[in-house]
Design an enzyme around this catalytic site. Structure first.
Site, PDB file in Angstrom:
ATOM      1  N   LEU A 141       0.905  -1.318  -0.053  1.00 36.36           N
ATOM      2  CA  LEU A 141      -0.079  -0.087  -0.119  1.00 36.36           C
ATOM      3  C   LEU A 141       0.791   1.122   0.012  1.00 36.36           C
ATOM      4  CD1 LEU A 141      -2.825  -0.960   2.396  1.00 36.36           C
ATOM      5  CD2 LEU A 141      -2.857  -1.169  -0.157  1.00 36.36           C
ATOM      6  N   LYS A 193      -5.907  -8.037  -7.007  1.00 36.92           N
ATOM      7  CA  LYS A 193      -5.323  -6.518  -7.485  1.00 36.92           C
ATOM      8  C   LYS A 193      -6.207  -6.317  -8.665  1.00 36.92           C
ATOM      9  CE  LYS A 193      -0.816  -6.641  -5.521  1.00 36.92           C
ATOM     10  NZ  LYS A 193       0.682  -6.456  -5.886  1.00 36.92           N
ATOM     11  N   ASP A 225       7.872  -7.480 -13.130  1.00 38.47           N
ATOM     12  CA  ASP A 225       9.006  -7.373 -12.332  1.00 38.47           C
ATOM     13  C   ASP A 225      10.004  -8.458 -12.492  1.00 38.47           C
ATOM     14  OD1 ASP A 225       7.743  -9.157 -10.711  1.00 38.47           O
ATOM     15  OD2 ASP A 225       7.704  -8.147  -8.811  1.00 38.47           O
ATOM     16  N   THR A 226       9.966  -9.269 -13.506  1.00 40.14           N
ATOM     17  CA  THR A 226      10.787 -10.458 -13.456  1.00 40.14           C
ATOM     18  C   THR A 226      11.419 -10.345 -15.035  1.00 40.14           C
ATOM     19  OG1 THR A 226       9.184 -11.975 -13.915  1.00 40.14           O
ATOM     20  CG2 THR A 226       9.691 -11.710 -11.694  1.00 40.14           C
ATOM     21  N   CYS A 281      16.523  -7.555 -28.828  1.00 36.01           N
ATOM     22  CA  CYS A 281      17.487  -6.979 -29.305  1.00 36.01           C
ATOM     23  C   CYS A 281      18.413  -5.992 -28.405  1.00 36.01           C
ATOM     24  CB  CYS A 281      16.979  -5.777 -30.207  1.00 36.01           C
ATOM     25  SG  CYS A 281      16.019  -6.497 -31.784  1.00 36.01           S
ATOM     26  N   CYS A 339      11.607  -5.949  -5.453  1.00 35.67           N
ATOM     27  CA  CYS A 339      11.370  -4.880  -4.277  1.00 35.67           C
ATOM     28  C   CYS A 339      11.118  -5.601  -3.195  1.00 35.67           C
ATOM     29  CB  CYS A 339       9.953  -3.954  -4.768  1.00 35.67           C
ATOM     30  SG  CYS A 339       8.542  -5.176  -5.000  1.00 35.67           S
ATOM     31  N   CYS A 346      17.274 -16.160   8.039  1.00 37.23           N
ATOM     32  CA  CYS A 346      17.454 -15.013   7.095  1.00 37.23           C
ATOM     33  C   CYS A 346      15.766 -14.581   7.016  1.00 37.23           C
ATOM     34  CB  CYS A 346      17.783 -15.299   5.728  1.00 37.23           C
ATOM     35  SG  CYS A 346      16.681 -16.295   4.713  1.00 37.23           S
TER      36      CYS A 346
END
EC number: 2.7.7.-
Length: 433
Positions: free
Chosen positions: A100, A115, A159-160, A204, A218, A390
């Site tokens: 958000l 979404k 995003d990939t 290209c 992100c 982690c």
């Protein structure tokens, strides 16, 4: 027929053609309602947008937006507000609280909602004249062609690298223009691919996929909302320019816009090379065809690679509850080490008090030298009992393997699901970012 008769016929045809154009123009003018004239008037009077003709182009345009997240969120309202007639939204993700701060098309009440459907609700309220189609699916080789077919322009708000290659490849095969962008941290990039099917395409620019371990998201690298929001807004600008005819085959030049928000805002435009004759998708002898993509001959997972985190055996992993019951966040002492391999700025936000922080990259740079490791953790040795964690339990697996195989420490375990899994399953009072 004499030359004079021929000239007379030509003049007659010219008049008929002019009358037909006027009739069509009149019909086009009638397609905007009085309310639409009022709604779009402030943009129709801007020089260079084409006036009523430009607005009718927008009304007839069909734009597919792949991704209703950080880039799609700011793009969509401006496209819909401008009067793009049909918008498609592809996204199978759901709204999460962590979205958000940057995905402002969504709100707190929409958490847990798809979404694409969340965005549709907002957009229909913004402009009832626009048709909104939603596709709550994961885009893949099996569905991309059928989804893309009905649209003029595709906006790549993903995003990939895997999805970017797929979008570009499918768009080239269908003759679609792609407006593509990416954003991470405080930076972003924007380009137009396969403009009017004359190129260049994504391959290209990037014939070889980047190393998957060098690609961040992100979720891992973070993002400043207004920075990616600005890039998304620029995507909308470029899309409107394509529809309105600002770009044409004569004046378009391949480019890359590079934006940086911190510490001083800057925007640079780089001229890029055109279509490459040896490109596998849009070159002189393309091999990445519709048939090759849909049949699976083109394996995007293999081409782009993937991070293999599954490097620990079952006995080398602890569940969050097993860690809490047998070790716990206070685990420390002689020959006992609780090692957190998250980046230091993650560690600073929230951590166990007795944990020692050595980011995975720094651990990797030690090249298995136990003495270098001991300079950071004096009480560690090859006989130590080490528990590694982690954020999500991925990097900790790599660190566990590294400590065993390269440093020679035999008793090492990692926490499956990581720090966040411990918060979810054991102690929800710990801040989760």
């Amino acid at each position: 027929m004499t030359d004079q008769d021929l000239l007379a016929q030509i003049e007659l045809l010219k008049k008929e053609n002019a009358q037909l154009k006027e009739k069509l123009k009149s019909q086009d003018d009638e397609q905007l309602s009085l309310e639409e004239y009022s709604r779009y008037g402030r943009q129709m009077i801007v020089e260079g947008t084409g006036g009523v003709v430009g607005q009718l182009r927008l009304k007839k345009a069909k734009v597919l937006v792949v991704g209703a997240g950080g880039l799609g969120s700011p793009s969509l309202p401006y496209l819909v507000g401008a009067g793009v007639g049909t918008i498609g939204i592809v996204d199978n993700d759901i709204v999460d609280t962590s979205n958000l701060h940057r995905q402002t098309i969504h709100n707190t009440a929409k958490v847990g909602m798809l979404k694409c459907e969340s965005a549709k609700q907002v957009l229909k309220d913004l402009n009832p004249h626009v048709n909104i189609n939603t596709y709550p699916v994961r885009l893949g080789p099996e569905n991309a062609f059928s989804i893309f077919a009905d649209y003029d322009i595709v906006m790549d708000c993903t995003d990939t690298p895997l999805t970017r290659y797929l979008i570009s490849d499918v768009a080239v095969n269908l003759g679609k223009t792609v407006v593509s962008a990416s954003g991470l941290g405080t930076e972003g990039q924007l380009t137009i691919l396969n403009f009017n099917n004359i190129g260049p395409c994504y391959r290209c620019f990037y014939p070889v996929s980047p190393n998957p371990y060098a690609v961040s998201s992100c979720q891992e690298g973070g993002v400043i909302g207004p920075c990616i929001g600005l890039v998304g807004t620029m995507m909308a600008v470029e899309t409107l320019k394509i529809i309105m005819g600002v770009y044409n085959n004569e004046n378009f030049e391949p480019f890359l816009l590079s934006y940086s928000g911190f510490p001083i805002q800057s925007l640079r435009r780089f001229k890029m090379r055109g279509r490459q004759s040896k490109c596998q998708t849009c070159g002189d002898a393309p091999v990445i065809t519709k048939e090759a993509i849909e049949s699976g001959i083109i394996d995007y997972n293999i081409f782009c690679g993937s991070r293999n985190y599954n490097v620990c055996a079952e006995g080398e992993r602890l569940t969050a509850k097993e860690f809490d019951e047998n070790y716990g966040p206070e685990f420390s002492g002689n020959n006992k080490v609780l090692l957190d391999v998250r980046p230091s700025h993650h560690f600073d936000i929230s951590h166990f008090n007795n944990a020692v922080n050595i980011p995975l990259k720094e651990l990797r740079d030690m090249d298995g030298d136990i003495s270098t490791l001991q300079s950071r953790i004096p009480n560690i040795n090859k006989n130590s009992e080490v528990v590694v964690l982690c954020r999500y339990g991925n990097d900790s697996q790599l660190a566990t393997r590294m400590l065993k195989d390269e440093f020679g420490i035999t008793n090492v375990k990692d926490v499956a699901g990581g720090f966040f899994k411990y918060i979810d399953d054991v102690d929800q009072s710990i801040p989760k970012y």
